[in-house]
Design an enzyme around this catalytic site. Structure first.
Site, PDB file in Angstrom:
ATOM      1  N   GLU A  25       0.826  -1.211   0.000  1.00  0.00           N
ATOM      2  CA  GLU A  25       0.000   0.000   0.000  1.00  0.00           C
ATOM      3  C   GLU A  25       0.864   1.267   0.000  1.00  0.00           C
ATOM      4  O   GLU A  25       0.594   2.202  -0.737  1.00  0.00           O
ATOM      5  CB  GLU A  25      -0.941   0.020   1.211  1.00  0.00           C
ATOM      6  N   GLU A  65      -1.619  14.488  -1.788  1.00  0.00           N
ATOM      7  CA  GLU A  65      -0.333  15.040  -1.363  1.00  0.00           C
ATOM      8  C   GLU A  65       0.374  14.029  -0.472  1.00  0.00           C
ATOM      9  O   GLU A  65      -0.274  13.266   0.230  1.00  0.00           O
ATOM     10  CB  GLU A  65      -0.593  16.295  -0.520  1.00  0.00           C
TER      11      GLU A  65
END
Length: 153
Positions: free
Chosen positions: A53, A101
């Site tokens: 992930e 971000e």
């Protein structure tokens, strides 16, 4: 009655050599920074899932050290396992479909509210920051028994 349905998620408090924490902003929770992570796929070991992930979302390669906490969200039937981890390589580049971000931030208990605005994310991040040790984690195959991996200090 069928089998219970739960979602298992993993995340990690990842620090670099400067002691900065890797945090992300997602599109669907853009009001807060948070440690990166995501859902565990069926049959996937938790430590492998957290590495996958974080690499997918941020491009950063990590080495999980161990578990610092286990948390449950009753609204979403979501079990979240949080690891402590260190950076081993890669380059910070976000996956724009998922991540808005990503940055390494010098996180302290004094400035955490500036970044992490959701109370459940804040408490688990503080648990990671304060963790003096980790909970061991093992992955097993059975029939025959085979220890696939173990994390502990």
């Amino acid at each position: 009655m069928g089998h219970p349905k739960h979602i298992i998620a993993v995340s990690a408090y990842v620090t670099n050599e400067n002691g900065e924490a890797l945090l992300v902003k997602t599109h669907w929770r853009s009001d807060t920074w948070e440690p990166p992570g995501g859902q565990v796929e069926e049959g996937e070991a938790l430590d492998e899932a957290v590495c996958r992930e974080i690499e997918e979302e941020t491009g950063i390669l990590i080495s999980p050290i161990g578990i610092t906490g286990v948390y449950y969200n009753t609204t979403k039937n979501l079990l979240s396992v949080v690891f402590n981890a260190s950076v081993t390589g890669g380059e910070l580049k976000i996956q724009p479909e998922e991540i808005k971000e990503a940055a390494f931030i010098k996180l302290t208990e004094e400035n955490i509210d500036t970044y992490i605005t959701r109370p459940h994310m804040k408490s688990r991040t503080i648990d990671c920051m304060k963790a003096k040790s980790v909970i061991p984690y093992e992955t097993w195959e059975v029939e025959p028994y085979n220890l696939v991996g173990r994390l502990s200090e």
